[in-house]
Design a protein around this motif. Sequence first.
Motif, PDB file in Angstrom:
ATOM      1  N   ASP A 375      25.574  45.989  52.207  1.00 16.35           N
ATOM      2  CA  ASP A 375      25.744  45.732  50.770  1.00 16.35           C
ATOM      3  C   ASP A 375      27.160  46.122  50.327  1.00 16.35           C
ATOM      4  N   GLY A 376      27.604  47.285  50.788  1.00 16.91           N
ATOM      5  CA  GLY A 376      28.950  47.747  50.426  1.00 16.91           C
ATOM      6  C   GLY A 376      30.025  46.788  50.941  1.00 16.91           C
ATOM      7  N   ALA A 377      29.802  46.264  52.137  1.00 17.05           N
ATOM      8  CA  ALA A 377      30.771  45.330  52.706  1.00 17.05           C
ATOM      9  C   ALA A 377      30.858  44.066  51.859  1.00 17.05           C
ATOM     10  N   ILE A 378      29.694  43.585  51.430  1.00 15.52           N
ATOM     11  CA  ILE A 378      29.686  42.343  50.641  1.00 15.52           C
ATOM     12  C   ILE A 378      30.406  42.575  49.313  1.00 15.52           C
ATOM     13  N   SER A 379      30.158  43.712  48.659  1.00 17.15           N
ATOM     14  CA  SER A 379      30.834  43.898  47.358  1.00 17.15           C
ATOM     15  C   SER A 379      32.335  44.095  47.536  1.00 17.15           C
ATOM     16  N   ARG A 380      32.749  44.722  48.632  1.00 18.40           N
ATOM     17  CA  ARG A 380      34.203  44.867  48.864  1.00 18.40           C
ATOM     18  C   ARG A 380      34.847  43.514  49.180  1.00 18.40           C
ATOM     19  N   LEU A 381      34.132  42.714  49.984  1.00 18.47           N
ATOM     20  CA  LEU A 381      34.685  41.375  50.289  1.00 18.47           C
ATOM     21  C   LEU A 381      34.721  40.516  49.031  1.00 18.47           C
ATOM     22  N   ASP A 382      33.733  40.708  48.166  1.00 13.06           N
ATOM     23  CA  ASP A 382      33.681  39.987  46.896  1.00 13.06           C
ATOM     24  C   ASP A 382      34.919  40.334  46.051  1.00 13.06           C
ATOM     25  N   ALA A 383      35.225  41.623  45.971  1.00 17.00           N
ATOM     26  CA  ALA A 383      36.398  42.051  45.192  1.00 17.00           C
ATOM     27  C   ALA A 383      37.688  41.540  45.850  1.00 17.00           C
ATOM     28  N   ALA A 384      37.733  41.564  47.176  1.00 19.21           N
ATOM     29  CA  ALA A 384      38.926  41.061  47.878  1.00 19.21           C
ATOM     30  C   ALA A 384      39.112  39.576  47.608  1.00 19.21           C
ATOM     31  N   ALA A 385      37.995  38.827  47.654  1.00 14.82           N
ATOM     32  CA  ALA A 385      38.080  37.377  47.426  1.00 14.82           C
ATOM     33  C   ALA A 385      38.502  37.092  45.988  1.00 14.82           C
ATOM     34  N   SER A 386      38.010  37.874  45.048  1.00 14.65           N
ATOM     35  CA  SER A 386      38.415  37.683  43.648  1.00 14.65           C
ATOM     36  C   SER A 386      39.912  37.901  43.494  1.00 14.65           C
ATOM     37  N   ALA A 387      40.426  38.918  44.179  1.00 15.84           N
ATOM     38  CA  ALA A 387      41.880  39.198  44.095  1.00 15.84           C
ATOM     39  C   ALA A 387      42.669  38.044  44.706  1.00 15.84           C
ATOM     40  N   VAL A 388      42.208  37.534  45.841  1.00 14.03           N
ATOM     41  CA  VAL A 388      42.926  36.422  46.491  1.00 14.03           C
ATOM     42  C   VAL A 388      42.846  35.174  45.603  1.00 14.03           C
ATOM     43  N   GLY A 389      41.646  34.930  45.051  1.00 14.22           N
ATOM     44  CA  GLY A 389      41.451  33.742  44.202  1.00 14.22           C
ATOM     45  C   GLY A 389      42.306  33.786  42.956  1.00 14.22           C
ATOM     46  N   ALA A 390      42.534  34.989  42.426  1.00 13.02           N
ATOM     47  CA  ALA A 390      43.295  35.140  41.177  1.00 13.02           C
ATOM     48  C   ALA A 390      44.805  35.091  41.420  1.00 13.02           C
ATOM     49  N   ALA A 391      45.198  35.284  42.673  1.00 12.22           N
ATOM     50  CA  ALA A 391      46.654  35.396  42.965  1.00 12.22           C
ATOM     51  C   ALA A 391      47.354  34.041  42.846  1.00 12.22           C
TER      52      ALA A 391
END
Length: 391
Positions: A375-391
């Motif tokens: 679960d922790g991995a998924i939420s961290r990857l989610d935050a990472a993907a949001s950062a990449v998507g917003a860049a």
Amino acid sequence: MIPTLLPTYARAPMTFVKGEGSWLTEADGRRFLDLGAGIAVNALGHANPALVQALTDQAGALWHTSNLYQIPQQQALADKLTEHTFADTVFFTNSGTEACELAVKMARKYWYDKGHPEKTGIITFSGSFHGRSSAGIAAAGSEKMTKGFGPLLPGFVHLEFGDHDALNLAVDDTTAAILIEPVQGEGGIRPVPDQCLKGLRDLCDEKGILLIFDEVQCGVARTGRLFAHEWSGITPDIMMVAKGIGGGFPLGAVLATEEAASGMTLGTHGSTYGGNPLGCAVGCAVMDHVTDPDFLAEVNRKAALMRQKLEGLIAAHPDVFDSVRGSGLMLGIKCRASNADVVKAGYDQLILTVPAADNVIRLLPPLTITDAEIDGAISRLDAAASAVGAA
Ligand SMILES: Cc1ncc(COP(=O)(O)O)c(C=O)c1O
């Protein structure tokens, strides 16, 4: 001025000082969730108590004697490996690359001793990775690894991954063996379908050639079976193993049938360190865990859970992620954004993943990862993907 460390690696700016289970602690105190496991090495997590015990017990008793003498830990590990696999015999190395060297030598010597010295050809596939020795780079054949390092070891025939027609045409009277990873790792987590592994076995039987599996990355319970090829129901003649078998201690092995190993007689191969008491003591402890049916059932359960959650993650970030693939806890996310950017954004979210070819990020967690850590991995990857998507 050249750095005092030969500058062949592009290292991320983290220095880990402690490991525990699925976690690595950075020198500044930050704790990273490790979904790389040292590139599929720390199969039982960092500082697994049973492995620490096995290593320290052995370290207190005896480190090294050489293969001039009997090594009971080596014998014990060979017995465990042969008991649980197709193999009749095992040679221990210190790495996957050394296992590749022996696998190639073994296949060629087999045919030489059978009166067919012309059978030296080894068929390999695009995207494969078998190590960085002269045989390893010649086997994989990619320009990235071979350029400038010629003359290369001759005798390798490189085919496109999945090109069945090319394969049938390539096999001839000089073919000694086919060498393949049942799940490509460095090539971008590309599983070979079970029916293709079966087809390879049939082709090898029909033409009388040897089948070599490189399970350096996909073996040792990574896919939810002790070895990845077990899913297909067929067995190789020779198999390369490393990474997970030592759980973090440098250890590799070549497993073979009695027939395939028949050319490797007294004095034909050797290693100063291969199969030393430390590595084999740890290897025995690893085997005791990964051969337990309950352990394998858990790997499969967690793999299904992780895959299902990754599907949701990918659906939530269609601009960053494309799809998930792989087998067991050897998973790859094909990216739409740059995989390097995703890995880097992961660092900011305190999660470690590993890039691979074909714009993939690899998720190779310790097989002991917990549901909460997934679960922790998924939420961290989610935050990472949001950062990449917003860049
Ligand atoms: C499939 C495969 N074969 C061989 C090797 C080489 O192993 P090592 O780096 O232990 O020499 C690797 C390493 O990544 C690998 O993934």
